[in-house]
Scaffold this motif. Structure first.
Motif, PDB file in Angstrom:
ATOM      1  N   GLY D  39       0.793  -1.224   0.000  1.00  9.13           N
ATOM      2  CA  GLY D  39       0.000   0.000   0.000  1.00  9.13           C
ATOM      3  C   GLY D  39       0.824   1.273   0.000  1.00  9.13           C
ATOM      4  N   ALA D  40       2.109   1.128  -0.297  1.00  8.27           N
ATOM      5  CA  ALA D  40       2.953   2.320  -0.295  1.00  8.27           C
ATOM      6  C   ALA D  40       2.732   3.172  -1.541  1.00  8.27           C
ATOM      7  CB  ALA D  40       4.417   1.923  -0.191  1.00  8.27           C
ATOM      8  N   GLY D  41       2.162   2.567  -2.567  1.00 12.89           N
ATOM      9  CA  GLY D  41       1.923   3.294  -3.818  1.00 12.89           C
ATOM     10  C   GLY D  41       2.766   2.793  -4.969  1.00 12.89           C
ATOM     11  N   LYS D  42       3.399   1.657  -4.790  1.00 13.56           N
ATOM     12  CA  LYS D  42       4.270   1.114  -5.845  1.00 13.56           C
ATOM     13  C   LYS D  42       3.480   0.839  -7.119  1.00 13.56           C
ATOM     14  CE  LYS D  42       5.471  -2.580  -3.525  1.00 13.56           C
ATOM     15  NZ  LYS D  42       5.015  -2.685  -2.152  1.00 13.56           N
ATOM     16  N   THR D  43       2.356   0.122  -6.941  1.00 18.33           N
ATOM     17  CA  THR D  43       1.561  -0.263  -8.101  1.00 18.33           C
ATOM     18  C   THR D  43       1.019   0.962  -8.826  1.00 18.33           C
ATOM     19  OG1 THR D  43       0.992  -2.309  -7.001  1.00 18.33           O
ATOM     20  CG2 THR D  43      -0.419  -1.643  -8.804  1.00 18.33           C
ATOM     21  N   THR D  44       0.535   1.920  -8.041  1.00 19.90           N
ATOM     22  CA  THR D  44       0.000   3.141  -8.653  1.00 19.90           C
ATOM     23  C   THR D  44       1.070   3.848  -9.474  1.00 19.90           C
ATOM     24  OG1 THR D  44      -1.389   3.346  -6.713  1.00 19.90           O
ATOM     25  CG2 THR D  44      -1.251   5.252  -8.145  1.00 19.90           C
ATOM     26  N   LEU D  45       2.251   3.940  -8.903  1.00 19.94           N
ATOM     27  CA  LEU D  45       3.343   4.616  -9.606  1.00 19.94           C
ATOM     28  C   LEU D  45       3.665   3.893 -10.913  1.00 19.94           C
ATOM     29  CD1 LEU D  45       5.523   6.780  -9.718  1.00 19.94           C
ATOM     30  CD2 LEU D  45       7.007   5.272  -8.386  1.00 19.94           C
ATOM     31  N   LEU D  46       3.748   2.579 -10.844  1.00 15.22           N
ATOM     32  CA  LEU D  46       4.074   1.806 -12.048  1.00 15.22           C
ATOM     33  C   LEU D  46       2.997   1.977 -13.114  1.00 15.22           C
ATOM     34  CD1 LEU D  46       5.525  -1.485 -10.519  1.00 15.22           C
ATOM     35  CD2 LEU D  46       6.766   0.328 -11.691  1.00 15.22           C
ATOM     36  N   LYS D  47       1.745   2.009 -12.674  1.00 17.90           N
ATOM     37  CA  LYS D  47       0.653   2.156 -13.641  1.00 17.90           C
ATOM     38  C   LYS D  47       0.696   3.515 -14.320  1.00 17.90           C
ATOM     39  CE  LYS D  47      -2.411  -1.344 -12.129  1.00 17.90           C
ATOM     40  NZ  LYS D  47      -3.353  -1.734 -11.112  1.00 17.90           N
ATOM     41  N   ILE D  48       1.087   4.506 -13.563  1.00 21.32           N
ATOM     42  CA  ILE D  48       1.215   5.833 -14.172  1.00 21.32           C
ATOM     43  C   ILE D  48       2.361   5.826 -15.185  1.00 21.32           C
ATOM     44  CG2 ILE D  48       1.895   8.219 -13.696  1.00 21.32           C
ATOM     45  CD1 ILE D  48       0.297   7.994 -11.087  1.00 21.32           C
ATOM     46  N   LEU D 201      12.974   3.816  -2.729  1.00 17.04           N
ATOM     47  CA  LEU D 201      12.172   3.397  -1.584  1.00 17.04           C
ATOM     48  C   LEU D 201      11.028   4.367  -1.414  1.00 17.04           C
ATOM     49  CD1 LEU D 201      11.939   1.513   0.903  1.00 17.04           C
ATOM     50  CD2 LEU D 201      13.352   3.155   2.145  1.00 17.04           C
ATOM     51  N   ILE D 202       9.803   3.860  -1.477  1.00 15.31           N
ATOM     52  CA  ILE D 202       8.690   4.770  -1.244  1.00 15.31           C
ATOM     53  C   ILE D 202       7.861   4.297  -0.058  1.00 15.31           C
ATOM     54  CG2 ILE D 202       8.587   5.553  -3.638  1.00 15.31           C
ATOM     55  CD1 ILE D 202       6.061   3.996  -4.009  1.00 15.31           C
ATOM     56  N   TYR D 281      13.406  -0.378   8.430  1.00 13.76           N
ATOM     57  CA  TYR D 281      13.381   0.593   9.518  1.00 13.76           C
ATOM     58  C   TYR D 281      12.968   1.972   9.021  1.00 13.76           C
ATOM     59  CZ  TYR D 281      15.496  -2.938  12.450  1.00 13.76           C
ATOM     60  OH  TYR D 281      15.713  -4.082  13.158  1.00 13.76           O
ATOM     61  N   MET D 282      13.366   2.259   7.768  1.00 16.70           N
ATOM     62  CA  MET D 282      13.022   3.592   7.255  1.00 16.70           C
ATOM     63  C   MET D 282      11.544   3.742   6.958  1.00 16.70           C
ATOM     64  SD  MET D 282      16.166   4.822   4.976  1.00 16.70           S
ATOM     65  CE  MET D 282      15.492   6.445   4.921  1.00 16.70           C
ATOM     66  N   THR D 283      10.892   2.626   6.773  1.00 18.54           N
ATOM     67  CA  THR D 283       9.466   2.715   6.436  1.00 18.54           C
ATOM     68  C   THR D 283       8.575   2.207   7.559  1.00 18.54           C
ATOM     69  OG1 THR D 283       9.570   0.568   5.387  1.00 18.54           O
ATOM     70  CG2 THR D 283       9.874   2.463   3.966  1.00 18.54           C
ATOM     71  N   SER D 284       9.183   2.023   8.744  1.00 12.02           N
ATOM     72  CA  SER D 284       8.350   1.508   9.828  1.00 12.02           C
ATOM     73  C   SER D 284       7.404   2.601  10.304  1.00 12.02           C
ATOM     74  CB  SER D 284       9.211   0.988  10.968  1.00 12.02           C
ATOM     75  OG  SER D 284       9.968   2.044  11.476  1.00 12.02           O
ATOM     76  N   GLU D 285       6.271   2.157  10.740  1.00  7.79           N
ATOM     77  CA  GLU D 285       5.206   3.090  11.106  1.00  7.79           C
ATOM     78  C   GLU D 285       5.544   3.896  12.354  1.00  7.79           C
ATOM     79  OE1 GLU D 285       2.208   3.431   9.319  1.00  7.79           O
ATOM     80  OE2 GLU D 285       3.381   2.320   7.855  1.00  7.79           O
TER      81      GLU D 285
END
Lengths: 243, 229, 124, 295
Positions: D39-48, D201-202, D281-285
């Protein structure tokens, strides 16, 4: 160093058309089923009887009208079907833009209409053979293609263009529905309102009824189909894929 | 809402149902076949239909009923009208003899002649009386029938004639026995594209004319009004 | 050899070390051509750019030299240089560890030096 | 030359922001890992990037063009994901056979060989394939296009271990033979780490880090020791993660800096981190971990 492949719209559209013709080839079965249904319904499609001198004379005219109506329904359905998600997404597994995809759909539907039109026209012969062996009634000579080739060709052409226009109706309905459900129902309401006002009837009379010749009708229908396809293309421009 | 609209909407319902059914069929035809098979089916189906067309044109067919063109029908109509006109003008010598079906004479026993009709459609018969100067009881009669045509079918021979029979002083016209003929026709045209309404029955209505030469002293009793003046 | 992702060393360092090992073992001799970045990439299943980085380290350390358009070659004195470097690095690291451990155990500097002298004598 | 150039790209679905001010450039002929949590937005970015969906604002350039409805971009890029569909009426073989008409650089030999290697059934329909086989087929398709920009979205979903290994090997070998820009998204960095040159990394629709893989690896370190000491060593540092190991000991992850050597000399227990740990660690909530839940 990047080497980008340049590809023209025309060649993409051609490839897509070729691909779609193969991909949708399974529709042939639906077509056959509906044409056979058409044949079954055609017998006595227009049957008229009159009595004179205490003699009743019935004339069963088996025409391609019923087949044509069935195939028209198929045209609407197919036009609608190829706007659905599964079909639309398939395009984008290959090279495609929304424009190329719409143009290809439009061409594919025209090709389908040609096939459907010609075959539907010829189902009358299937009917003739069928009835020749199955009816004890006397046959009245009917015009064959050879009697009036120009008129026959024109009838075939008219059928093709009408089927194409029907498919365009299904296409725009499908596109609207895919694009925005609300827009679809909005358009539906507007159309029904138009129908109720009677303006529509007048418009369709001008377009479809008041023609001096079949050829003019065909030309008008062709123009309408083009217009509908163009509108669909404009609408579909913001449609996302694989969302 | 006007009637037209009711009809329109009622007409719309089967269309919508039709679309739904066809959509259902298209989606349900699970068997999509393989591409190879589909291509073969597409080719075979096409050639089959064209082939059937060719075969149909060359196979010997059952006796076929000819169909008259619009012009020919018009011509029949005109002939009928001319005939009736001349008959009424008593121009017997100018009557088309091809309409003459029967000729007879009859000795009347009294001074009255009754016209009778057995059948449902007495309007199909018209009696024309030509008064002659004679004291005899002899009546000369001629039965004519003008062209009858339905849907342009050339089946005049098949349509039986009315029969006029004498029973004493009564001339009874018998309608033929009820009969039904069915014909099959194929149309290569689409009715939906017809700009004119072709559903109108193409018909040339023909009549049975009974031309009687009756001496002037004889009285005609015509309860059904068969006589034409 | 399988490279380890979990190793504290980056992959390109591991590549460089592997090449050094090969040179020490004389599987590559002086002036011999070494693997290209693509061969290394295939060999170790790594990105060619990473392999190139490993090679670059060695070029910078003069262990390898480049011939334009031909590839990378082992420098004549490569083996010696590697051994020298390893000696320095390993020793320094060991000494650091000793000093740290001594500190933890509260061993003074003098005691430590004495310990070293003692070890040396014993070995001899 | 930049293959991809994104400037402040935004994309939202209804009220949520899928992408927020995404800015990055990708130069050509690199394998880049698009890393992020679910849910970080990887798929959305790729689709764009593939031109499948439209971004809301900002500027997206692929090969210098806006990818949405661009034929050049479509002809030179492909996005392989598990939503890829092909017509049911075509067999796998027929699908592969219709591809060269669209992709000018299509490698028929590669496609056929991979197809045979993975023992796919050429008469099978795409939708009837199992999840793993479909992923394998999509991968074969994507690789064989030889598109200048080849994107994979979680390509190994559903593949078994052996196929994954083979897939990554195939990808690498084909990349070496035909260098091009490859973007692979994954939430499982350790699996693809060795293939990558760059990492993008997003997190929550934002670019957190875009760097060389080895830079990422050295971006942060972990330190463990008595609570007071750890606090001293990490004072004023950017702590990415910290947790109590037990009563006396503290574990902390922080950005690598020059003070590290001194800490080491002071007896700190310093541990190197893997790239995937750094990313995690950089993306931990939160600064804490799952352990905090059980307190």
């Amino acid at each position: 160093m990047m080497f980008l492949s340049n590809i023209s719209l025309t060649s993409v559209v051609l490839s897509q058309v070729k691909f779609k013709l193969s991909a949708y080839s399974g529709l042939i079965y639906s077509l056959i089923i509906l044409q056979v249904l058409g044949i079954l319904f055609a017998t006595g499609w227009s049957s008229s009887g009159t009595s004179i001198n205490n003699i009743s004379i019935n004339l069963n005219i088996s025409s391609i009208d019923s087949g044509f109506i069935f195939v028209s329904l198929l045209a609407i359905s197919v036009g609608n079907l190829i706007t659905t998600r599964a079909y639309r997404y398939d395009d984008f597994s290959f090279v495609a833009t929304r424009l190329s995809s719409n143009i290809a759909n439009c061409i594919v539907l025209l090709i389908f209409s040609c096939y459907a039109g010609v075959t539907t026209y010829f189902t009358v012969y299937l009917m003739r053979i069928f009835l020749t062996f199955n009816s004890t009634n006397e046959f009245v000579e009917g015009p064959t293609i050879l009697d009036d080739p120009m008129n026959s060709l024109l009838t075939i052409l008219a059928m093709i263009i009408f089927l194409w226009m029907f498919s365009s109706l299904g296409y725009i309905a499908g596109t609207l529905f895919q694009n925005h459900k609300l827009l679809f129902f909005g358009a539906l309401v507007i159309i029904i309102m138009l129908l109720l006002t009677g303006t529509w009837i007048r418009i369709s009379e001008i377009i479809f009824v008041e023609n001096s010749s079949l050829l003019i009708l065909v030309a008008k229908t062709f123009g309408i189909a083009i217009l509908i396809f163009a509108t669909s293309t404009a609408i579909s421009n913001r449609l996302g894929v694989r969302v | 809402m006007s009637n037209t609209w009711m009809i329109f909407f009622i007409g719309l319902i089967p269309v919508v149902i039709g679309i739904l059914i066809v959509l259902y069929i298209t989606k349900k035809v699970k068997y999509k076949g393989s591409l190879r098979l589909n291509k073969i089916v597409i080719m075979i189906y096409f050639s089959l239909l064209i082939g059937v067309g060719i075969v149909y044109e060359i196979i010997p067919k059952e006796p076929i009923v000819e169909q008259l063109s619009e012009e020919q029908l018009q011509q029949l109509q005109t002939e009928n009208e001319v005939f009736e006109e001349k008959l009424l003008k008593q121009e017997e010598n100018k009557l088309s003899q091809k309409f003459l079906k029967e000729e007879w004479t009859h000795e009347l026993s009294g001074n009255t002649l009754t016209l009778g009709y057995i059948g449902n459609d007495s309007y199909s018969t018209k009696v024309v009386v030509e008064w002659i100067d004679s004291t005899a009881q002899k009546i000369e009669g001629k039965v004519y029938r003008s062209h009858i045509n339905l849907y342009g079918l050339k089946i005049e021979d098949k349509i039986p004639l009315h029969v006029a029979e004498w029973t004493g002083n009564e001339l009874v016209i018998h309608e033929p026995v009820e009969q039904e003929f069915t014909f099959e026709q194929f149309s290569n045209e689409l009715n939906v594209f017809q700009q004119t309404d072709t559903m109108e029955i193409r018909m040339v209505r023909g009549f049975t004319y009974i031309h009687l030469k009756v001496p002037k002293h004889i009285e005609i009793v015509d309860p059904l009004g068969l006589q034409m003046y | 050899m399988i490279l380890s992702n979990d190793s504290s060393k980056p992959i390109y360092v591991q590549i460089a070390e592997w090449l050094e090992n090969e040179i020490i073992a004389e599987r590559f001799t002086a002036n011999e051509k070494v693997y290209s970045q693509y061969q290394l990439a295939e060999l170790f299943n790594i990105n060619p750019a990473t392999a190139a980085k490993g090679l670059t380290i060695l070029v910078e350390e003069m262990t390898l030299y480049k011939k334009r358009g031909l590839g990378m070659f082992v420098a004549p004195e490569a083996k010696m240089m590697i051994l020298e470097k390893r000696r320095n690095e390993t020793l320094t690291k060991m000494v650091t560890d000793i000093v740290l451990e001594a500190k933890r155990l509260s061993v003074t500097k003098a005691e430590l030096i004495q310990l070293i002298h003692k070890c040396e004598e014993e070995i001899q | 030359m930049n293959v991809i150039d994104c400037q402040k790209v935004n994309k939202g679905y209804r009220r949520t922001n899928a992408l927020e001010d995404i800015t990055f450039q990708l130069t050509d002929q690199k394998i880049t890992g698009l890393i992020g949590r679910n849910g970080a937005g990887k798929t959305t970015l790729l689709k764009i990037l593939a031109g499948l969906t439209k971004h809301k604002s900002g500027e997206v350039n692929v090969f210098g063009k806006n990818p949405y409805n661009n034929l050049l971009v479509s002809a030179n890029s492909i996005l392989v994901d598990d939503q890829m569909t092909f017509p049911d009426s075509l067999t796998l073989e027929e699908i592969l056979r219709s591809a060269p008409a669209f992709y000018k650089k299509w490698d028929t030999q590669l496609a056929v060989r991979l197809f045979q290697y993975f023992k796919l059934d050429s008469k099978q329909q795409h939708s009837k394939l199992s999840k793993g086989s479909r992923a394998t087929f999509n991968m074969i398709f994507g690789l064989s296009t030889h598109c200048e920009l080849t994107m994979f979205d979680e390509p190994t979903n559903g593949m078994d271990e052996a196929v994954r290994t083979d897939f990554y090997r195939a990808l690498l070998k084909d990349y070496i033979a035909h260098p091009r820009s490859i973007l692979i998204s994954s939430h499982h960095l350790s699996e693809i780490e060795h293939l990558l040159e760059d990492i993008l990394l997003i997190h929550k629709g934002k670019v957190v880090l875009h760097a060389d893989l080895d830079e990422v690896k050295e971006y942060a370190v972990a330190i463990q020791g008595p609570v007071a000491d750890v606090e001293k060593w990490t004072a004023g540092e950017e702590v990415l993660h910290s947790k109590r190991v037990d009563e006396q000991k503290q574990y902390a992850v922080f950005k690598k800096n020059s003070k590290l050597e001194r800490a080491r000399l002071e007896g700190a227990n310093i541990q190197m981190l893997t790239a995937s740990e750094v990313c995690m660690y950089m993306t931990s909530e939160s600064k804490g971990g799952i352990d905090d839940v059980f307190k």
